[in-house]
Design a protein around this motif. Sequence first.
Motif, PDB file in Angstrom:
ATOM      1  N   SER A 146      -4.990   5.936  -4.069  1.00 28.02           N
ATOM      2  CA  SER A 146      -6.310   6.513  -3.841  1.00 28.02           C
ATOM      3  C   SER A 146      -7.379   5.808  -4.666  1.00 28.02           C
ATOM      4  O   SER A 146      -8.548   5.817  -4.316  1.00 28.02           O
ATOM      5  CB  SER A 146      -6.291   8.009  -4.168  1.00 28.02           C
ATOM      6  N   LYS A 169       0.827  -1.215   0.000  1.00 28.30           N
ATOM      7  CA  LYS A 169       0.000   0.000   0.000  1.00 28.30           C
ATOM      8  C   LYS A 169       0.859   1.262   0.000  1.00 28.30           C
ATOM      9  O   LYS A 169       0.508   2.251  -0.639  1.00 28.30           O
ATOM     10  CB  LYS A 169      -0.942  -0.001   1.209  1.00 28.30           C
ATOM     11  N   ASP A 202     -14.021  -4.917   1.949  1.00 31.86           N
ATOM     12  CA  ASP A 202     -12.823  -4.074   2.013  1.00 31.86           C
ATOM     13  C   ASP A 202     -12.120  -4.289   3.350  1.00 31.86           C
ATOM     14  O   ASP A 202     -12.643  -3.945   4.403  1.00 31.86           O
ATOM     15  CB  ASP A 202     -13.243  -2.602   1.850  1.00 31.86           C
ATOM     16  N   ASN A 233       0.401   4.226  -2.488  1.00 31.97           N
ATOM     17  CA  ASN A 233      -0.035   5.482  -1.891  1.00 31.97           C
ATOM     18  C   ASN A 233       0.954   6.605  -2.186  1.00 31.97           C
ATOM     19  O   ASN A 233       0.565   7.755  -2.401  1.00 31.97           O
ATOM     20  CB  ASN A 233      -0.171   5.336  -0.373  1.00 31.97           C
ATOM     21  N   VAL A 275     -10.025   6.965   7.313  1.00 31.32           N
ATOM     22  CA  VAL A 275      -9.895   6.065   8.455  1.00 31.32           C
ATOM     23  C   VAL A 275      -9.731   6.927   9.702  1.00 31.32           C
ATOM     24  O   VAL A 275      -8.814   7.736   9.792  1.00 31.32           O
ATOM     25  CB  VAL A 275      -8.673   5.135   8.302  1.00 31.32           C
ATOM     26  N   TYR A 331      -5.762   8.134   3.859  1.00 35.56           N
ATOM     27  CA  TYR A 331      -6.591   7.746   5.001  1.00 35.56           C
ATOM     28  C   TYR A 331      -7.036   8.926   5.863  1.00 35.56           C
ATOM     29  O   TYR A 331      -8.099   8.897   6.457  1.00 35.56           O
ATOM     30  CB  TYR A 331      -5.838   6.730   5.875  1.00 35.56           C
ATOM     31  N   ASN A 389      -7.996  -3.561  -0.263  1.00 40.23           N
ATOM     32  CA  ASN A 389      -9.420  -3.808  -0.523  1.00 40.23           C
ATOM     33  C   ASN A 389      -9.565  -5.143  -1.257  1.00 40.23           C
ATOM     34  O   ASN A 389      -9.403  -5.229  -2.467  1.00 40.23           O
ATOM     35  CB  ASN A 389      -9.985  -2.651  -1.361  1.00 40.23           C
ATOM     36  N   THR A 425      -6.620   0.200  -4.432  1.00 44.70           N
ATOM     37  CA  THR A 425      -6.444  -0.018  -3.002  1.00 44.70           C
ATOM     38  C   THR A 425      -6.130  -1.478  -2.723  1.00 44.70           C
ATOM     39  O   THR A 425      -7.013  -2.333  -2.703  1.00 44.70           O
ATOM     40  CB  THR A 425      -7.730   0.391  -2.248  1.00 44.70           C
ATOM     41  N   THR A 444      -9.243   9.452   0.124  1.00 49.50           N
ATOM     42  CA  THR A 444     -10.280   8.674  -0.568  1.00 49.50           C
ATOM     43  C   THR A 444     -10.778   7.491   0.266  1.00 49.50           C
ATOM     44  O   THR A 444     -11.806   6.917  -0.031  1.00 49.50           O
ATOM     45  CB  THR A 444      -9.732   8.128  -1.904  1.00 49.50           C
ATOM     46  N   HIS A 445      -9.985   7.122   1.280  1.00 52.72           N
ATOM     47  CA  HIS A 445     -10.390   6.022   2.165  1.00 52.72           C
ATOM     48  C   HIS A 445     -10.291   6.496   3.613  1.00 52.72           C
ATOM     49  O   HIS A 445      -9.375   6.116   4.329  1.00 52.72           O
ATOM     50  CB  HIS A 445      -9.492   4.797   1.969  1.00 52.72           C
ATOM     51  N   THR A 490      -9.334  -2.921   4.366  1.00 56.42           N
ATOM     52  CA  THR A 490      -8.344  -1.874   4.623  1.00 56.42           C
ATOM     53  C   THR A 490      -8.187  -1.584   6.119  1.00 56.42           C
ATOM     54  O   THR A 490      -7.063  -1.549   6.639  1.00 56.42           O
ATOM     55  CB  THR A 490      -8.730  -0.586   3.877  1.00 56.42           C
ATOM     56  N   LYS A 491      -9.298  -1.401   6.810  1.00 54.69           N
ATOM     57  CA  LYS A 491      -9.199  -1.014   8.230  1.00 54.69           C
ATOM     58  C   LYS A 491      -8.554  -2.107   9.075  1.00 54.69           C
ATOM     59  O   LYS A 491      -7.695  -1.835   9.911  1.00 54.69           O
ATOM     60  CB  LYS A 491     -10.580  -0.642   8.764  1.00 54.69           C
TER      61      LYS A 491
END
Lengths: 48, 211, 318
Positions: free
Chosen positions: B158, B148, C204, B152, C110, C86, B164, B161, C107-108, C206-207
Motif C-alpha cells: 500500500s 507486487k 506510475d 501486497n 484501479v 487496488y 510505480n 508500490t 491506496t491505489h 501500475t495500471k
Amino acid sequence: MNLKAVYIHIGWFQMSITNLVVVLSMLLVFGLALVLPFPGNKKGKGQK
Amino acid sequence: MSTGIEKEMWTTKLRKGWQKNLPVEKLLPDTQPAYVASWIYMFGVATLASLGVIIASGLWLSFEGASWYHFSSVGHFVNSIHFWAVQFFFIFMVVHLWGKFWMAAWRGKRMMTWVTGALAFVGSIATAFTGYLIQTNFDSQWISYEAKDGFNSVGIGSKFTVTNFGQMILLHVAFLPVIIGVITLIHVLLVRSKGVVPPIDAFNKELGERK
Amino acid sequence: MSDRRTELEAAPWGGRTRRYDLIKEGVVAVVIIAILAAVLSTLFGSPDDKQITFKDWATAAPADFYATSVQELAGTSGTAGYGAPYNTASDGVNLGPLHLAKIMGVTHPVDTVNDFVITPLTTVSNAAPVADALKLWQASDAKQQSTWATNYDTALTKANQDASKVPTGDYGPVPELAAGLLTMAQAGSLDGALLSQGNYFQSDNTKQTLFLGDGSYFNDQSTASNLQGDTWGMMNETGRYPGQAWLWLYSFWYQIPPFNNGDSHPFGANADAWIMVIMGALSLGLIIMPLIPGVRSLPYKIKIHRLIWKNYYQEENL
C-alpha cells in the motif's frame, strides 16, 4: 549471453548454469581465501 | 582543563567521545595485529570497493537517465559495469559474512559491528531489487508484476508500490543509497574503533585454559 | 563466555603487530574490481530484453488481448478480483485472521472497466461502431453494463476466445468496445493512454502493468524465460546472465510444500504472506545471530577459524 539459458533441474531444485557458476565461485573464493598462504606473514614486523 | 560549563556542552562531549573512541590513529592505522594475515580479510574492503564502482557507474547512469542505455553503446557499457559490479558486491559481501561468522567476529563487544553489517546486507538486497525494477525492460516489467503480490500480501504494497516506476527510481537513487551509505559508514567506523577481533584462542594462556 | 575473556577480546590489541596499508589495499581493490567489471562488460554486456508494449501484445496475440479486455469489462480479470490495494473485490491473502492488505486499504484504486477500457477509448476518435458502442455503454446503468459484459465474457470463454464462434446473444456494445480497444492497441495509442490517464506528467506504471499481467501473452513470455516464481524465477535473469542469486532462500520456499500448492489452506493459498513473514524472521535472525544459542556456538565447534589464523596459532603454539 542473450541465448536461452540452460538449467540444472533435479526434483524441486532448479538453477541456471550461470547462477550455479556464481554460487560455486563464491564457495571457491571462500575456500581459497582460507587455504592460500598470505604474503609477507613471516616474522611480523614492529614487535609490540 | 575544562570548566564545569564546558563539560556539559554537547559539542564538547561529542569531541571528547570521538577522540577517546576513534582518534585518527585508530581510524587510519599503519599496523594491524599480527593475526590479520589471511586473504579472508580482503573481502570487507573488496565489498566496499565494489560499492565504490557501483556508485560511480550508478551516478553516471543517473545523469544520463533510465532509458539511455537502451540506445547508446556507451550507456550499455556503463550499465554493464553497474550490473557486474553488483554481482561482485554480493559475492564479496557473502564471503565476508561467512568469514566473520566463522571467526565469531561479534566477540569482545563487537555485537553492533555484526548488526550493522547484517543490516547492510539486508538493505543491499532491497536496493538491488529496486535497481532491477528500473531497468525499463522486460525484466523490470515482469519483476514488478510478480513482486507486487509479495508486498501486497503483508500490506507493505500500500505504500511501497513496485509497479510505480517513479517511486522505485527515486528510492533506488536517493533514499536507499543514503541508508546503505550511512549503515556502511557506521559499520566501518565501528570496525576501526573496536579493532579487528582477536583469534578465538588468543587468550587461552592468560585465562589458564588449554585450547 | 567468561566476562574476563570478553574484556580481553574487547581491549586494544597488546600483542605483536604487522605493517598494514589500508588505503593502498582499498585503492588496489577498486582498480582491480573496476577492471574485472570492465572486462566482463566488454565480453558479455548486460541483460536488456525489450519491454513488451500493448502494441506488441495486441499484434502478436490479438485473441488474448481481446478476451482480456472483455474480462476487464466483466470484472473477471485477475486485477478486477484482486482486492486491496487496488479495489475491494476480495479480502486478499491472509495470515490466519490477519488480512494485512485489507487493513491497509485501497491506496491505489484501479477500476478495470474505466481505467483500462472506457477512458482510453474516449481519448481517441473511434470508427462509427465503436463510437456508438461507447455512447450506448456510457448511457446505460451499471447493472445493464455488467449483464452485457458477463454474458459476453462467458460466451467468449466457452468459444475458447474465438470471437467468430460466439453465438449471438445479449452482449450490448461489449464486442465493439473490445474490438475498438484492440484496434487502438494495435495502432500503438493504448500504451500512452493507459499511462497518462488524461494527465501530462505521469510516472506510475501500475495500471499498465496490471493490465498486461491479466493476459496470457506476458505470462507466456516470462515462462519462456524461466522467470515464474514456481520455477525459482526470482533468482533468474533473461538470457544467460546471472540473476539475483542472493534471493535463493526467498525463492526456495515457493518450491516446497505447502507453499508450492496454491490450493492448500491455510499456507499454500497464502504463500506470499507467509513467506514474507518467514523471510522477515530469518532476516531478523541474521541481524541478531550473535544472540541465538546454538548458532552462535558453531564457530567454536566447527573450527574453520584455525585455518584463518593458522599462522598465528603456529607462531604462538596455540
